[in-house]
Enzyme design. Structure first.
Site, PDB file in Angstrom:
ATOM      1  N   CYS A 175      -0.704  -4.305 -21.759  1.00 21.70           N
ATOM      2  CA  CYS A 175      -0.052  -3.258 -22.559  1.00 21.70           C
ATOM      3  C   CYS A 175      -1.018  -2.170 -23.003  1.00 21.70           C
ATOM      4  O   CYS A 175      -0.701  -0.978 -22.926  1.00 21.70           O
ATOM      5  CB  CYS A 175       0.630  -3.893 -23.780  1.00 21.70           C
ATOM      6  SG  CYS A 175      -0.417  -5.057 -24.677  1.00 21.70           S
TER       7      CYS A 175
ATOM      8  N   HIS B 189       0.998  -0.282 -30.377  1.00 21.29           N
ATOM      9  CA  HIS B 189      -0.459  -0.299 -30.247  1.00 21.29           C
ATOM     10  C   HIS B 189      -1.020   1.116 -30.403  1.00 21.29           C
ATOM     11  O   HIS B 189      -0.464   2.073 -29.867  1.00 21.29           O
ATOM     12  CB  HIS B 189      -0.875  -0.823 -28.869  1.00 21.29           C
ATOM     13  CG  HIS B 189      -0.686  -2.298 -28.687  1.00 21.29           C
ATOM     14  ND1 HIS B 189      -0.306  -3.149 -29.696  1.00 21.29           N
ATOM     15  CD2 HIS B 189      -0.843  -3.076 -27.573  1.00 21.29           C
ATOM     16  CE1 HIS B 189      -0.236  -4.387 -29.219  1.00 21.29           C
ATOM     17  NE2 HIS B 189      -0.559  -4.356 -27.933  1.00 21.29           N
TER      18      HIS B 189
END
Length: 347
Positions: A132, A252
């Site tokens: 990711c 994130h």
């Protein structure tokens, strides 16, 4: 998306944090599903999920589950992928795998559609979804790499607990409640579920994601380093990463420094980012405009801001990159690959 042909789709790990997002995306984007199979471990088999108003029972994933499947989207952990992905391929499925099982395998393309979608069509049955944190970084850096070249990347990540799964989310919520109530705070999951020592995540910052390697870097950091080189098709680019878990539920964030091979102006860089596919530029510092994890949640794009030249290195560039790690960082990247493959087959 619209398409006359329909496809049999299997989602492996359907009840997990990423699997549920894959299911939602397949529905919202009107993916041309003929038959949908929701697969999981024996523990989750029997659960019922809803797809387009219909209740679908989750089944235990076995080799036979993949008979007649066109696309198998795996997100149930590396051990499951290693056990079943090749079984799915043998039965005619194209596997898009969201785990670390095959990412660095030589015959498996590692694909971010905005960067190297052409590699997906070279697959031998398995296409790997990158980590990711790697996905959002390379999606943002690729237009800069194509225009100016990149010599070096130094990245520090601020990664949400959802990257460690639904249990980690619940653990952070419970720890936060305990801390605010003045009770003892006990970590149950992080930094690494398989290791005996746990750290408090609430109101804390933990500089470890995954297990440490012999070189002092964690596995997560080495994933970013190695995957970036593979996706860019460039072993000469220097990459270094420090991956940190922060008490954020989802989304994130990354502080990224790059050194380019050619001279650039900030205006040129911002124009490239503003036009880049799958990237949204949010860079209005005079109005405190920059990407936030809370703003990225639920959105498909990668968001970039705080774009500025280094004060001492003429070809040094800093930026802040944020994305929903469960969407572009996982589920959306996988569904996006499948969509692009279908569009290509219709040409």
């Amino acid at each position: 998306m619209t398409n006359q042909r329909t496809y049999n789709v299997a989602v492996v790990g359907a009840t997990g944090a990423v699997g549920t997002q894959i299911l939602r995306l397949l529905e919202e984007r009107n993916f041309p599903v003929n038959q949908l199979k929701l697969l999981s471990s024996a523990r989750s088999a029997g659960a019922k999920l809803t797809f387009k108003g219909q209740e679908v029972t989750v089944q235990e994933a076995t080799p036979e589950s993949f008979e007649g499947v066109d696309f198998a989207l795996f997100s149930a952990g590396g051990s499951v992928s290693k056990l079943l992905a090749k079984e799915a391929v043998q039965r005619g499925a194209v596997v898009i795998d969201n785990t670390n099982a095959f990412r660095m395998a030589q015959d498996v393309p590692l694909v971010v559609p905005e960067v190297n979608m052409d590699k997906a069509f070279e697959n031998q049955g398995i296409i790997a979804n990158p980590n990711c944190s790697t996905i959002q970084m390379v999606a943002a850096l690729n237009p800069i790499r194509e225009k100016f070249g990149i010599d070096r990347i130094i990245v520090s990540t601020y990664q949400a607990v959802s990257g460690a799964g639904a249990r980690a989310i619940n653990d952070l919520v419970n720890q936060t409640k305990s801390a605010l109530a003045g009770e003892e705070v006990r970590g149950e999951i992080l930094p690494v579920g398989s290791l005996p020592k746990k750290h408090q995540m609430a109101f804390n910052v933990v500089p470890q994601i995954d297990v440490f390697q012999d070189n002092g870097f964690t596995l997560e950091e080495m994933k970013m380093i190695n995957e970036t080189k593979k996706i860019f098709g460039d072993d000469t680019v220097k990459v270094s990463a420090t991956c940190v878990r922060v008490p954020v539920l989802n989304g994130h964030s990354e502080s990224v420094y790059v050194e380019t091979k050619e001279d650039f102006t900030i205006e040129e860089v911002k124009e490239l980012l503003a036009q880049a596919p799958g990237v949204t530029l949010v860079d209005v510092p005079e109005e405190q405009g920059y990407p936030l994890a809370t703003d990225s949640t639920g959105k498909l794009d990668v968001f970039v801001g705080r774009v500025r030249k280094d004060v001492s290195e003429p070809r040094g560039l800093h930026m802040w990159i944020v994305s929903d790690n469960l969407l572009k960082g996982a589920a959306w990247n996988a569904v996006q690959i499948a969509e692009q493959m279908i569009l290509k087959s219709d040409e």
